[in-house]
Write an enzyme that holds these catalytic residues in place. Sequence first.
Site, PDB file in Angstrom:
ATOM      1  N   CYS A  19      54.978   5.053  -3.507  1.00 43.10           N
ATOM      2  CA  CYS A  19      55.705   5.886  -4.456  1.00 43.10           C
ATOM      3  C   CYS A  19      55.885   7.306  -3.931  1.00 43.10           C
ATOM      4  O   CYS A  19      55.066   7.811  -3.167  1.00 43.10           O
ATOM      5  CB  CYS A  19      54.933   5.961  -5.760  1.00 43.10           C
ATOM      6  N   ARG A  35      59.113   5.872   2.961  1.00 40.48           N
ATOM      7  CA  ARG A  35      57.763   5.459   2.575  1.00 40.48           C
ATOM      8  C   ARG A  35      57.735   4.049   1.980  1.00 40.48           C
ATOM      9  O   ARG A  35      56.670   3.457   1.874  1.00 40.48           O
ATOM     10  CB  ARG A  35      57.201   6.444   1.539  1.00 40.48           C
ATOM     11  N   TRP A  68      56.966   2.085  -5.888  1.00 35.17           N
ATOM     12  CA  TRP A  68      56.571   0.889  -5.146  1.00 35.17           C
ATOM     13  C   TRP A  68      55.680   0.105  -6.101  1.00 35.17           C
ATOM     14  O   TRP A  68      54.586   0.548  -6.425  1.00 35.17           O
ATOM     15  CB  TRP A  68      55.825   1.301  -3.880  1.00 35.17           C
ATOM     16  N   ASN A  80      52.170   8.827  -9.029  1.00 34.64           N
ATOM     17  CA  ASN A  80      51.763   8.061  -7.840  1.00 34.64           C
ATOM     18  C   ASN A  80      50.304   7.692  -8.019  1.00 34.64           C
ATOM     19  O   ASN A  80      49.514   8.519  -8.458  1.00 34.64           O
ATOM     20  CB  ASN A  80      51.876   8.909  -6.572  1.00 34.64           C
ATOM     21  N   GLY A  81      49.943   6.485  -7.601  1.00 35.53           N
ATOM     22  CA  GLY A  81      48.534   6.087  -7.698  1.00 35.53           C
ATOM     23  C   GLY A  81      48.372   4.941  -8.680  1.00 35.53           C
ATOM     24  O   GLY A  81      49.354   4.308  -9.093  1.00 35.53           O
ATOM     25  N   GLU A 135      48.516  -5.761  17.723  1.00 35.77           N
ATOM     26  CA  GLU A 135      49.514  -4.778  17.309  1.00 35.77           C
ATOM     27  C   GLU A 135      50.929  -5.329  17.518  1.00 35.77           C
ATOM     28  O   GLU A 135      51.814  -5.125  16.692  1.00 35.77           O
ATOM     29  CB  GLU A 135      49.279  -3.462  18.083  1.00 35.77           C
ATOM     30  N   LYS A 154      53.696  -5.833  14.598  1.00 33.95           N
ATOM     31  CA  LYS A 154      55.062  -5.277  14.642  1.00 33.95           C
ATOM     32  C   LYS A 154      56.085  -6.368  14.359  1.00 33.95           C
ATOM     33  O   LYS A 154      57.004  -6.167  13.573  1.00 33.95           O
ATOM     34  CB  LYS A 154      55.380  -4.658  16.011  1.00 33.95           C
ATOM     35  N   GLU A 166      55.968  -7.511  10.679  1.00 38.63           N
ATOM     36  CA  GLU A 166      56.400  -6.453   9.751  1.00 38.63           C
ATOM     37  C   GLU A 166      57.918  -6.369   9.642  1.00 38.63           C
ATOM     38  O   GLU A 166      58.450  -6.223   8.553  1.00 38.63           O
ATOM     39  CB  GLU A 166      55.898  -5.080  10.239  1.00 38.63           C
ATOM     40  N   HIS A 173      40.045 -22.949  20.775  1.00 41.77           N
ATOM     41  CA  HIS A 173      39.208 -23.158  19.585  1.00 41.77           C
ATOM     42  C   HIS A 173      40.051 -23.276  18.314  1.00 41.77           C
ATOM     43  O   HIS A 173      39.557 -23.012  17.223  1.00 41.77           O
ATOM     44  CB  HIS A 173      38.178 -22.037  19.451  1.00 41.77           C
ATOM     45  N   LYS A 216      55.120   3.090   3.973  1.00 41.73           N
ATOM     46  CA  LYS A 216      54.702   3.881   5.127  1.00 41.73           C
ATOM     47  C   LYS A 216      53.295   4.421   4.930  1.00 41.73           C
ATOM     48  O   LYS A 216      52.481   4.423   5.833  1.00 41.73           O
ATOM     49  CB  LYS A 216      55.700   5.032   5.328  1.00 41.73           C
TER      50      LYS A 216
HETATM   51  C1  G6P Z   1      50.654   1.256   6.240  1.00 47.16           C
HETATM   52  C2  G6P Z   1      51.724   1.498   7.282  1.00 47.16           C
HETATM   53  C3  G6P Z   1      51.163   1.192   8.667  1.00 47.16           C
HETATM   54  C4  G6P Z   1      49.911   2.001   8.919  1.00 47.16           C
HETATM   55  C5  G6P Z   1      48.867   1.802   7.816  1.00 47.16           C
HETATM   56  C6  G6P Z   1      47.743   2.820   7.934  1.00 47.16           C
HETATM   57  O1  G6P Z   1      50.360  -0.097   6.176  1.00 47.16           O
HETATM   58  O2  G6P Z   1      52.869   0.700   7.035  1.00 47.16           O
HETATM   59  O3  G6P Z   1      52.138   1.497   9.643  1.00 47.16           O
HETATM   60  O4  G6P Z   1      49.357   1.631  10.147  1.00 47.16           O
HETATM   61  O5  G6P Z   1      49.464   2.007   6.531  1.00 47.16           O
HETATM   62  O6  G6P Z   1      48.288   4.090   7.747  1.00 47.16           O
HETATM   63  P1  G6P Z   1      47.685   5.428   8.313  1.00 47.16           P
HETATM   64  O7  G6P Z   1      48.646   6.494   7.837  1.00 47.16           O
HETATM   65  O8  G6P Z   1      46.322   5.569   7.703  1.00 47.16           O
HETATM   66  O9  G6P Z   1      47.634   5.304   9.790  1.00 47.16           O
END
Ligand code: G6P
Length: 611
Positions: free
Chosen positions: A2, A27, A75, A100-101, A484, A488, A491, A507, A606
């Site tokens: 949000c 975000r 969100w 927010n929250g 990672e 990616k 996502e 395994h 984000k």
């Molecule tokens: C969200 C974002 C990720 C990020 C994670 C942790 O899931 O989409 O890209 O890695 O939060 O965020 P931070 O700001 O703590 O690195």
Amino acid sequence: MCGIVGAIAERNITPILLEGLKRLEYRGYDSAGLAVLDQAGTLHSLRRAGKVAELEQAQKDIKLAGRLGIAHTRWATHGAPCERNAHPHFSGTDLAVVHNGIIENYETLRRRLQELGYVFLSDTDTEVIAHLLHYHLQQQPELIPALQATIRELQGAYGLAIVSAKYPDSLFAARSGSPLVIGCGLGEHFLASDQLALRQVTDRFIYLEEGDIAQIQCDTLHIWDRQGQPVTRETLQYHEGAEAADKGAYRHFMLKEIHEQPSVVQRTLEGRLGTHQVLLEAFGPQAAALFSQVENLQIVACGTSFHAGMVARYWLESLAGISCQVEVASEFRYRKVVVRPNTLFVSISQSGETADTLAALRNAKDMGYLGSLAICNVATSSLVRESDLTLLTHAGPEIGVASTKAFTTQLVGLLLLTLALGRSKGSLAADQERQLVEELRCLPTRLDEVLSLSHTVEQIAERFSDKRHSLFLGRGTQYPVALEGALKLKEISYIHAEAYPAGELKHGPLALVDSDMPVVTVAPSNELLEKLKSNLQEVRARGGELIVFADAQAGIEHDQTTHVLNMPHISDVLSPILYTLPLQLLAYYVAILKGTDVDQPRNLAKSVTVE
Ligand code: G6P
């Protein structure tokens, strides 16, 4: 997640609210809305499910105008992402709230308010706040004491912006667990959950602290702390970040941010390297005294930042001889943790506002750690403000939801930490530090070389266009790189991707391998290469298709089922940073082929400021 924008000025603030919302789009959100007090003193609201563009289109028909207003991108947490649940939420017709929250005790409060006769029009926790504030205003009509009484009853996290037609000259704000920043203009003030939303109107900001509430007027500002005492908070001038506002020549922010990596890594290194060694001062004045006592490290982070921590563990144990534990913050914060003596608590976060990471840091304060270090990209974030030591990654604002440059700069920061700790402990030879410092200086050039292979990665991406599943393999520091890479891909392309340490293939995951399941492998030439090659044979023997990122020394040949991208050679220590780039590019180009929303993938945010 949000986003909040608010404004009070002697001009029409609706365009400022809408522009602010657009700047917060990155975000992640699923509906948007605003409330504006017009010149006649009537509070109007407009909400839409979907994108801010739809809200803006609707606003063109209605033409809301006024000098005081609040706006929000939502969100969904409580209640579906539909117009009815979009913020602002009202109590009556003249009190509007955006939030927010998450309010954890909202069900109890909702029942109590319903018994008092309040009618709820949404499924949200936020509507409870509006009615509760209205209720307290009936007990006594001053807004600040009523707001204080309201937040005393709230359990959970909130950043709040409030307008009331009864207070046409004030915008009200409160924060606990969700960031809020006030933007200062000439005879006008603004409010946002992220200062990026206000960069078009000001470069001067006041960050509210935990428990603060504020009454914001055109010319004046009053802030009270958690105890209800009036306080003054520092005004900060913001210099960086203007470059993040547009994509330049790139089609997406993510592609721009991938290509920025050579220059931002350069920036991470700036001022941190002496002639032959890492400068301890880079971690702050207390670092030298603290680092010499460190015997263990506890790293805590979420998402991509957690993967950076996993790479660092290999470095810290092999180069600095320091034992290291790495854990996702959402687990760490609720676990009974045994803290070993002389352990430094390290949090890693791009935003510095991730709810679980912040909560883990706050818990850690009473657990007997030597101190806390934040590796973070946002200088003004809560995580930085609440940690003893900080290393800023200087990646600049990252807009694409899928983290790219934040990750590689975190890795650089963590390698600097490893070298600094290794020297403080006397466990890293001067020669080795000298050599690694030299290699770090050359890293931006190596990264540029990898980016020049983009076109080849784009061709490899075509192999994924009709695939639904994929497997990523790596060993040693390349295992978290594989994690990672898989993150990616899932996502932004929505292809199911799993990562395994290559030795675990037999395994379980080997059962899945067939010609429909591409196996992506990161295979720099190092001491684990021969083991990895055996794992690749296991895939070949099952008819699997291999995509291998390897340097020439690895000697992996291209054939009908093995597609090799030739990487520049780099030392083993720095290889996880370099090998991350082709995986980012692969995810990007697969997403382009799939036609997904690369910068704002579905359901993701984000900055995850709720639990
Ligand atoms: C969200 C974002 C990720 C990020 C994670 C942790 O899931 O989409 O890209 O890695 O939060 O965020 P931070 O700001 O703590 O690195």
